[in-house]
Write a protein that holds these residues in place. Structure first.
Motif, short mmCIF file in Angstrom:
data_model
loop_
_atom_site.label_atom_id
_atom_site.label_comp_id
_atom_site.label_asym_id
_atom_site.label_seq_id
_atom_site.Cartn_x
_atom_site.Cartn_y
_atom_site.Cartn_z
N SER A 120 -8.99 -16.36 52.27
CA SER A 120 -8.48 -15.22 53.02
C SER A 120 -9.31 -14.95 54.28
CB SER A 120 -8.39 -13.97 52.15
OG SER A 120 -9.67 -13.59 51.67
N ASP A 121 -10.64 -15.09 54.22
CA ASP A 121 -11.47 -14.92 55.42
C ASP A 121 -11.08 -15.94 56.48
OD1 ASP A 121 -12.90 -12.86 54.30
OD2 ASP A 121 -14.72 -14.03 53.92
N VAL A 126 -8.72 -17.22 61.53
CA VAL A 126 -8.00 -18.21 62.33
C VAL A 126 -6.78 -17.57 62.98
CG1 VAL A 126 -6.58 -20.29 62.17
CG2 VAL A 126 -8.87 -20.26 61.18
N ARG A 127 -6.06 -16.77 62.22
CA ARG A 127 -4.87 -16.10 62.79
C ARG A 127 -5.27 -15.26 64.00
NH1 ARG A 127 -3.46 -12.91 58.82
NH2 ARG A 127 -4.49 -11.13 59.74
N GLN A 128 -6.33 -14.48 63.86
CA GLN A 128 -6.80 -13.63 64.97
C GLN A 128 -7.26 -14.48 66.15
OE1 GLN A 128 -9.78 -11.12 63.24
NE2 GLN A 128 -8.31 -9.98 62.00
N ALA A 129 -7.97 -15.58 65.87
CA ALA A 129 -8.45 -16.44 66.96
C ALA A 129 -7.28 -17.08 67.71
CB ALA A 129 -9.37 -17.52 66.39
N LEU A 130 -6.26 -17.52 66.99
CA LEU A 130 -5.11 -18.16 67.63
C LEU A 130 -4.29 -17.17 68.45
CD1 LEU A 130 -3.94 -20.63 64.85
CD2 LEU A 130 -4.90 -21.22 67.08
N ASP A 148 -12.85 -27.71 52.54
CA ASP A 148 -11.40 -27.80 52.42
C ASP A 148 -10.76 -26.45 52.09
OD1 ASP A 148 -11.25 -30.49 52.99
OD2 ASP A 148 -11.15 -31.13 50.89
N THR A 149 -11.45 -25.63 51.32
CA THR A 149 -10.90 -24.31 51.01
C THR A 149 -10.71 -23.51 52.29
OG1 THR A 149 -11.96 -24.32 48.84
CG2 THR A 149 -11.27 -22.19 49.69
N MET A 150 -11.69 -23.58 53.19
CA MET A 150 -11.54 -22.92 54.48
C MET A 150 -10.38 -23.52 55.27
SD MET A 150 -15.50 -22.76 55.66
CE MET A 150 -16.78 -22.06 54.63
N ALA A 151 -10.25 -24.84 55.21
CA ALA A 151 -9.17 -25.52 55.93
C ALA A 151 -7.81 -25.09 55.42
CB ALA A 151 -9.34 -27.03 55.81
N LEU A 152 -7.67 -24.91 54.11
CA LEU A 152 -6.39 -24.45 53.55
C LEU A 152 -6.08 -23.04 54.02
CD1 LEU A 152 -6.83 -25.95 49.98
CD2 LEU A 152 -5.32 -26.80 51.79
N GLY A 153 -7.10 -22.20 54.12
CA GLY A 153 -6.91 -20.87 54.68
C GLY A 153 -6.53 -20.94 56.16
N THR A 158 -2.82 -20.42 60.75
CA THR A 158 -2.12 -21.08 61.85
C THR A 158 -0.62 -20.81 61.79
OG1 THR A 158 -3.80 -22.82 61.93
CG2 THR A 158 -1.66 -23.34 62.90
N ILE A 159 -0.07 -20.91 60.60
CA ILE A 159 1.37 -20.64 60.42
C ILE A 159 1.68 -19.18 60.72
CG2 ILE A 159 3.22 -20.53 58.70
CD1 ILE A 159 1.82 -23.02 57.37
N GLN A 160 0.83 -18.28 60.24
CA GLN A 160 1.05 -16.86 60.49
C GLN A 160 0.96 -16.52 61.97
OE1 GLN A 160 -1.73 -14.71 58.00
NE2 GLN A 160 -0.63 -15.22 56.12
#
Length: 198
Positions: A120-121, A126-130, A148-153, A158-160
């Motif tokens: 979730s972090d 990532v959503r905010q940065a994008l 990888d856990t961070m990458a999945l988040g 990215t999608i959001q």
């Protein structure tokens, strides 16, 4: 016991080494950082080269981005990194920094702090940065993740943010987790480097 093979889990490597020394038991340290050198009671120590991993992850992502988007003169990088003081985080981040220092056409546009197992972090950061002002609209982006856990988040974030992982956003992580390998098969994650296993 005839011997102890142990990993430094949450900073307990020195405690385990002390018990082994008190008992006169041979100790083999895996992925353990001893700031004052490997103790004499350890028969051997084995650690991954996290700096090389972080460096190669950066190079792999940037090279793939350039191959897929010819004419890209500057590479925008979002770094999703773990907490300071963690052995893997510090090493992998050092590799990222070495790659950045070698190439003045890499721009870190955001650093996202995340726990190793906290999607979730990573997702929210990532959503905010994008969606943030430092990112040039429509420019391809590399998202470098320490795990990888961070990458999945990061994929979720990215999608959001309305971007497309695997297309205009390339994401990579470390650990070869099952979910990450599935995400690679689905084209959402570009790469995962091996993690801590024998």
């Amino acid at each position: 016991p005839r011997g102890i093979i142990s990993q430094d889990f949450i900073g307990h490597g020195r405690d385990i080494e002390n018990v082994a020394a008190e008992q006169g038991t041979p100790f083999f340290a895996i992925n353990t950082r001893f700031d004052d050198g490997v103790p004499r009671s350890a028969v051997a120590a084995l650690r991954p080269n996290d700096e090389t991993t972080g460096y190669e992850l950066t190079r792999t992502l940037v090279d793939a981005l350039r191959a897929g988007t010819p004419g890209t003169d500057r590479v925008q990088v979002i770094a999703v990194q773990g907490p300071d003081g963690e052995l893997a985080t510090d090493g992998r981040r050092a590799g990222l920094e070495r790659a950045l220092a070698e190439h003045d056409d890499f721009d870190i546009v955001a650093r996202v702090e995340s726990g190793f197992s906290n999607q979730s972090d990573a997702r929210d950061g990532v959503r905010q940065a994008l969606q943030g002002p430092l990112l040039q609209e429509g420019q391809p982006v590399v998202i470098w993740c320490a795990t990888d856990t961070m990458a999945l988040g990061a994929i979720q974030g990215t999608i959001q943010a309305g971007r497309e992982p695997g297309s205009d956003v390339l994401i990579g992580g470390v650990d070869w987790t099952r979910d990450a390998l599935l995400a690679i098969q689905e084209g959402m994650l570009h790469v995962s480097f091996g993690g801590h296993f024998m």
